[in-house]
Design a protein around this motif. Structure first.
Motif, mmCIF file in Angstrom:
data_model
loop_
_atom_site.group_PDB
_atom_site.id
_atom_site.type_symbol
_atom_site.label_atom_id
_atom_site.label_comp_id
_atom_site.label_asym_id
_atom_site.label_seq_id
_atom_site.Cartn_x
_atom_site.Cartn_y
_atom_site.Cartn_z
ATOM 1 N N SER A 1 24.544 56.005 43.198
ATOM 2 C CA SER A 1 24.532 55.094 44.353
ATOM 3 C C SER A 1 24.742 53.650 43.956
ATOM 4 N N SER A 2 24.949 53.355 42.678
ATOM 5 C CA SER A 2 25.152 51.976 42.242
ATOM 6 C C SER A 2 26.089 51.979 41.041
ATOM 7 N N GLY A 3 26.403 50.758 40.579
ATOM 8 C CA GLY A 3 27.248 50.631 39.396
ATOM 9 C C GLY A 3 28.711 50.388 39.703
ATOM 10 N N ARG A 4 29.078 50.271 40.987
ATOM 11 C CA ARG A 4 30.490 50.093 41.332
ATOM 12 C C ARG A 4 30.834 48.651 41.714
ATOM 13 N N GLY A 5 29.837 47.761 41.699
ATOM 14 C CA GLY A 5 30.073 46.391 42.131
ATOM 15 C C GLY A 5 31.086 45.664 41.277
ATOM 16 N N LEU A 6 30.957 45.791 39.944
ATOM 17 C CA LEU A 6 31.887 45.089 39.068
ATOM 18 C C LEU A 6 33.293 45.658 39.162
ATOM 19 N N PHE A 7 33.412 46.971 39.448
ATOM 20 C CA PHE A 7 34.748 47.536 39.636
ATOM 21 C C PHE A 7 35.409 46.943 40.892
ATOM 22 N N LEU A 8 34.630 46.783 41.966
ATOM 23 C CA LEU A 8 35.159 46.115 43.156
ATOM 24 C C LEU A 8 35.599 44.692 42.829
ATOM 25 N N LEU A 9 34.754 43.987 42.090
ATOM 26 C CA LEU A 9 35.062 42.613 41.706
ATOM 27 C C LEU A 9 36.354 42.549 40.903
ATOM 28 N N GLN A 10 36.539 43.471 40.011
ATOM 29 C CA GLN A 10 37.726 43.481 39.148
ATOM 30 C C GLN A 10 38.993 43.833 39.921
ATOM 31 N N GLU A 11 38.879 44.743 40.880
ATOM 32 C CA GLU A 11 40.054 45.185 41.622
ATOM 33 C C GLU A 11 40.484 44.191 42.700
ATOM 34 N N LEU A 12 39.521 43.528 43.317
ATOM 35 C CA LEU A 12 39.844 42.685 44.469
ATOM 36 C C LEU A 12 40.155 41.243 44.107
ATOM 37 N N SER A 13 39.601 40.717 43.031
ATOM 38 C CA SER A 13 39.794 39.309 42.692
ATOM 39 C C SER A 13 40.891 39.154 41.648
ATOM 40 N N GLY A 14 41.354 37.904 41.525
ATOM 41 C CA GLY A 14 42.361 37.628 40.509
ATOM 42 C C GLY A 14 41.764 37.586 39.123
ATOM 43 N N GLU A 15 40.719 36.790 38.950
ATOM 44 C CA GLU A 15 39.971 36.740 37.694
ATOM 45 C C GLU A 15 38.487 36.738 38.017
ATOM 46 N N TRP A 16 37.696 37.148 37.050
ATOM 47 C CA TRP A 16 36.254 37.095 37.213
ATOM 48 C C TRP A 16 35.619 36.977 35.843
ATOM 49 N N GLY A 17 34.343 36.610 35.828
ATOM 50 C CA GLY A 17 33.649 36.473 34.563
ATOM 51 C C GLY A 17 32.181 36.149 34.787
ATOM 52 N N THR A 18 31.454 36.069 33.691
ATOM 53 C CA THR A 18 30.036 35.712 33.735
ATOM 54 C C THR A 18 29.800 34.558 32.782
ATOM 55 N N GLU A 19 28.857 33.694 33.137
ATOM 56 C CA GLU A 19 28.514 32.555 32.305
ATOM 57 C C GLU A 19 27.002 32.447 32.223
ATOM 58 N N PRO A 20 26.449 32.441 31.014
ATOM 59 C CA PRO A 20 25.002 32.237 30.883
ATOM 60 C C PRO A 20 24.650 30.777 31.170
ATOM 61 N N LYS A 21 23.560 30.587 31.831
ATOM 62 C CA LYS A 21 23.037 29.259 32.112
ATOM 63 C C LYS A 21 21.700 29.100 31.412
ATOM 64 N N GLU B 1 37.791 34.444 41.170
ATOM 65 C CA GLU B 1 38.784 33.548 41.759
ATOM 66 C C GLU B 1 39.831 34.344 42.526
ATOM 67 N N PHE B 2 40.297 33.749 43.613
ATOM 68 C CA PHE B 2 41.377 34.310 44.419
ATOM 69 C C PHE B 2 42.470 33.252 44.529
ATOM 70 N N HIS B 3 43.705 33.649 44.261
ATOM 71 C CA HIS B 3 44.837 32.729 44.325
ATOM 72 C C HIS B 3 45.626 33.008 45.604
ATOM 73 N N GLU B 4 45.796 31.959 46.399
ATOM 74 C CA GLU B 4 46.476 32.111 47.681
ATOM 75 C C GLU B 4 47.918 32.544 47.469
ATOM 76 N N GLU B 5 48.320 33.570 48.209
ATOM 77 C CA GLU B 5 49.691 34.052 48.155
ATOM 78 C C GLU B 5 50.443 33.471 49.338
ATOM 79 N N GLU B 6 51.515 32.733 49.043
ATOM 80 C CA GLU B 6 52.269 32.080 50.111
ATOM 81 C C GLU B 6 52.855 33.133 51.037
ATOM 82 N N ARG B 7 52.634 32.964 52.337
ATOM 83 C CA ARG B 7 53.085 33.938 53.321
ATOM 84 C C ARG B 7 54.611 33.988 53.347
ATOM 85 N N PRO B 8 55.203 35.183 53.255
ATOM 86 C CA PRO B 8 56.666 35.264 53.273
ATOM 87 C C PRO B 8 57.238 34.809 54.604
#
Length: 754
Positions: free
Chosen positions: A716-736, A745-752
């Motif tokens: 029932s869990s463990g699929r969040g990062l796969f969604l993040l990887q498939e839907l976004s352009g780039e992703w990552g983690t940063e320790p604070k 990040e999502f990069h706008e695609e110019e509408r044809p």
């Protein structure tokens, strides 16, 4: 043959009435039919009224008002009379309003324009069009001719049909013979209605200047008021400005006829120049050079007290018959009542305006690092006082508190409660309390006021129910750009950014002040970047004009987008003008009733820090969102989704907006489910339109970093990062230092282009 000649040959003239300016333009035939010299004429409605039977003119005025309102044809019969009231002829007129105040090409718009083509050649087929089109126009509604068009144009034609009962070659006496007293009664009804509808002194004087009737029309008029032991000119018509100066300050003890009329309370009628010279020799030295031949000085009496005198002067000898004196006396009574009502109304307006000004801050204190502009507009009805208020307070810590609120009601009691509540909140803020504590104490204060007034029932009206108040308290740190906001049933603030976008910032809120004695008010923290502004307002700025929250905020967004580069004072004026200015009625909201309400507005902009070597930096054009979802308030995840979608309202790819919203929900859910900390959300949009980048980050206080793993088929869990990887352009983690942050990040695609 010209169209004017064709119309004149059949006894038809063309005229135009401009209700806005009160002018009537007519060709030679129309002027002849009305009793004026037969030439192209531009005159006033008062002159035309002086040549018409009073009853007929009142009917014509009503027909034109109805035609302008409904966009239909106005038709009336007029008896044209001479100075003695004898009927000279009967004419019939048919007129209709025109769009934009001017007739369409080829339609009757007045002398010299009827039936002409661009080449200047006549169009005989257009002759009498305004009269013939009555049947076709009568069925038109407001969609054909906008209501309120001021210009009416059409034809006027003499009625030549034999009267009923006439034998061949003979005609019995006209039943439309002059009835002098009936004509005067119609005039008085018309004058009384116009004076009763006048609200201010200027309006009353304009109506008095336009008074005219058949055979008895003064061409000079002045109204004097009593101030102490002197008469002063309130207004005049028919005289030059330099003629007024000798009469601007007349002692009541002088022999001036107006002074005598005030002292005795009786009217003075002077039928000729010799009589004036004989009875008032000192005043004649001033009045004799003005060219009038008869004068009437009628006292203005209200409730047995003389408040002034009305002068009606004539350039022709006036015998002042009993009928004429009766009319002048009646007009003077109506004029006195109208001036008295206008004075009371203006005094109330001045009193309420002074009271409201005394309850508001005299000026907004300077705020280092921020620019502030504020406005208050009372409602248009009643005493124009109410319970809306704003305040800007410099705190002991050097920070700034901004307060905006609205006490229930639009009366003196609401204004009194508002004044006490404003002082109480200012005192609590100056003591250094946090925003939630300030509002909690203010609610307790208002509850105690309601209870105290409830005990003293003898001093309150029967409908004096307990009042509540909405309020928003914001503590601003100009250096850091942080805003701590507590809200008591008030509207959410809106943030404006440099690209012309105005976004509503959802904040946590509690009950209005005065509902319960000790409520809780959660505090929301927002961050304002340099160049961004915060808009705080009462509901009057949004809902006035029949708008709801959605359409009202859309109206504010349109105004803001057109004044992005302007200073705050200009922007504040533009917002107020769009809601309550003269053109605001042109854009009503979706609700049928037009709702008027007080308006309070505060604009707060964080100043741009100057760059090295430059006087100042350009406004920031990126969009930013900062929000915290506490563990105890997980329902605020919906606010985060709504705010993110609002920030991406013009994103060119709708599918990416859905993806960003899904990813944000997943990241916040992970924090709330797998850690014990709150979810700190940040979203930023940067870059030019069509090629922008959206960066979404969610931080928490847990130091454990997430890792991709392959969940089982029934997990029932463990699929969040796969969604993040498939839907976004780039992703990552940063320790604070105190936890971690997951970003994507999502990069706008110019509408044809289609």
């Amino acid at each position: 043959m010209r169209t004017e000649e064709v119309l004149a040959a059949v006894g038809t003239g063309v005229w135009s009435w401009d209700a806005a300016s009160g002018t009537v333009t007519m060709d030679a035939e129309a002027a002849r039919l009305v009793g004026l010299p037969a030439r192209q004429t531009e005159t006033t409605a008062a002159v035309v009224r002086g040549h018409c039977h009073g009853v007929d003119y009142v009917e014509l005025a009503g027909a034109m008002d109805l035609a302008r309102t409904e966009g239909t044809v106005a038709e009336a019969a007029l008896r044209i009379v001479d100075e003695r009231g004898t009927v000279l002829r009967v004419v019939r007129t048919r007129m209709r309003p025109f769009r934009g105040g001017r007739p369409a090409p080829g339609e009757h718009g007045g002398p010299g324009r009827a039936g002409r083509e661009e080449t200047g050649r006549a169009k005989p087929e257009d002759a009498g069009r305004a009269g013939r089109e009555g049947e076709g126009q009568a069925g038109r509604g407001q969609g054909d001719v906008p209501a309120g068009d001021a210009l009416m144009s059409g034809t006027v034609q003499e009625v030549v049909e034999p009267l009923p009962g006439a034998s061949a070659g003979t005609s019995p006496p006209s039943p439309l013979t002059s009835d002098w007293r009936l004509s005067r009664e119609a005039f008085l009804l018309d004058a009384g209605r116009a004076l009763a509808e006048s609200r201010g002194t200027d309006q009353v004087l304009r109506v008095a200047a336009s008074l005219s009737m058949p055979g008895f029309s003064p061409d000079g008029m002045a109204v004097f008021g009593v101030e102490g032991d002197h008469l002063t000119v309130i207004g005049q018509h028919g005289y030059r400005p330099e003629d007024e100066e000798p009469f601007s300050d007349i002692p009541l003890e002088s022999d001036y006829p107006g002074s005598v009329a005030v002292r005795t309370g009786r009217a003075i009628y002077i039928a000729g120049r010799e009589e004036y010279r004989r009875r008032f020799p000192e005043a004649w030295r001033l009045a004799g050079r003005l060219g009038r031949r008869s004068w009437a000085y009628v006292p203005l009496i209200v409730a047995g007290r003389v408040i002034g005198v009305w002068l009606a002067a004539f350039s022709h000898p006036a015998p002042f018959t009993p009928d004429e004196r009766s009319v002048l006396t009646t007009v003077a009574r109506m004029l006195a009542q109208a001036l008295s009502r206008a004075h009371v109304h203006e005094s109330e307006r001045e009193l309420s305006a002074g009271l409201q000004r005394s309850l508001m801050p005299e000026e907004v204190p300077p705020t280092p690092g921020m620019t502030v502009a504020a406005r208050y507009v009372p409602t248009g009805g009643g005493l124009e006082i109410g319970g809306d208020w704003y305040d800007v307070i410099t705190l002991p810590s050097g920070k700034t508190a901004v307060v905006i609120g609205d006490v229930q009601g639009h009366d003196v009691r609401a204004a009194g409660l508002m004044s006490q509540l404003r002082i109480a909140i200012r005192a609590y803020a100056s003591e250094g309390h946090h925003p939630d504590a300030v509002l909690t104490r203010a609610s307790h204060f208002l509850t105690q006021l309601n209870q105290r007034e409830g005990l003293d029932t003898d001093s309150l009206p029967e409908d004096a129910d307990p009042r509540f108040a909405t309020c928003l308290y914001m503590k601003a740190d100009p250096a850091a750009g942080t805003l701590h906001i507590a809200r008591a049933g008030h509207l959410d603030p809106a943030m404006g950014i440099g690209d012309g976008t105005l976004l509503v910032r959802p904040t946590e809120g509690g009950l209005p002040l005065g509902v319960v004695e000790d409520p809780d008010y959660p505090v929301t923290r927002l961050v304002m970047e340099p160049g961004e502004l915060m808009l705080l307002c009462s509901d009057g700025l949004i809902e006035t004009g029949g708008h709801d929250l959605e359409t009202g905020r859309d109206r504010l967004r349109r105004v803001y987008s057109g004044h992005v580069g302007d200073d705050l004072e200009t922007l504040a004026d533009a917002l107020i003008d769009a809601v309550s200015g003269p053109h605001s009625h042109a854009t009503p909201g979706p609700h049928a009733e037009r709702r008027e309400d007080d308006i309070a507005l505060v604009l707060l902009r964080r100043d741009q820090p100057p760059r090295e070597g430059e006087p100042g930096a350009a406004p920031a054009t990126g969009r930013h969102m900062h929000l915290t979802v506490p563990q105890a308030e997980q329902q605020r995840t919906a606010d985060a989704r709504h705010e993110l979608r609002a920030m991406l309202f013009d994103w060119s790819t709708p599918a990416q907006v859905d993806s960003a919203e899904l990813v944000l929900s997943e990241l916040v859910a992970n924090v709330l489910l797998h850690t014990d900390s709150d979810a700190d959300i940040s979203a930023d949009v940067t870059g030019p339109r069509g090629n922008r980048t959206l960066r979404v980050s969610v931080g928490d206080a847990d130091t454990g970093l997430p890792h991709l793993r392959h969940p089982g088929e029934l997990s029932s869990s463990g699929r969040g990062l796969f969604l993040l990887q498939e839907l976004s352009g780039e992703w990552g983690t940063e320790p604070k230092g105190d936890g971690k942050e997951i970003w994507c990040e999502f990069h706008e695609e110019e509408r044809p282009t289609p």
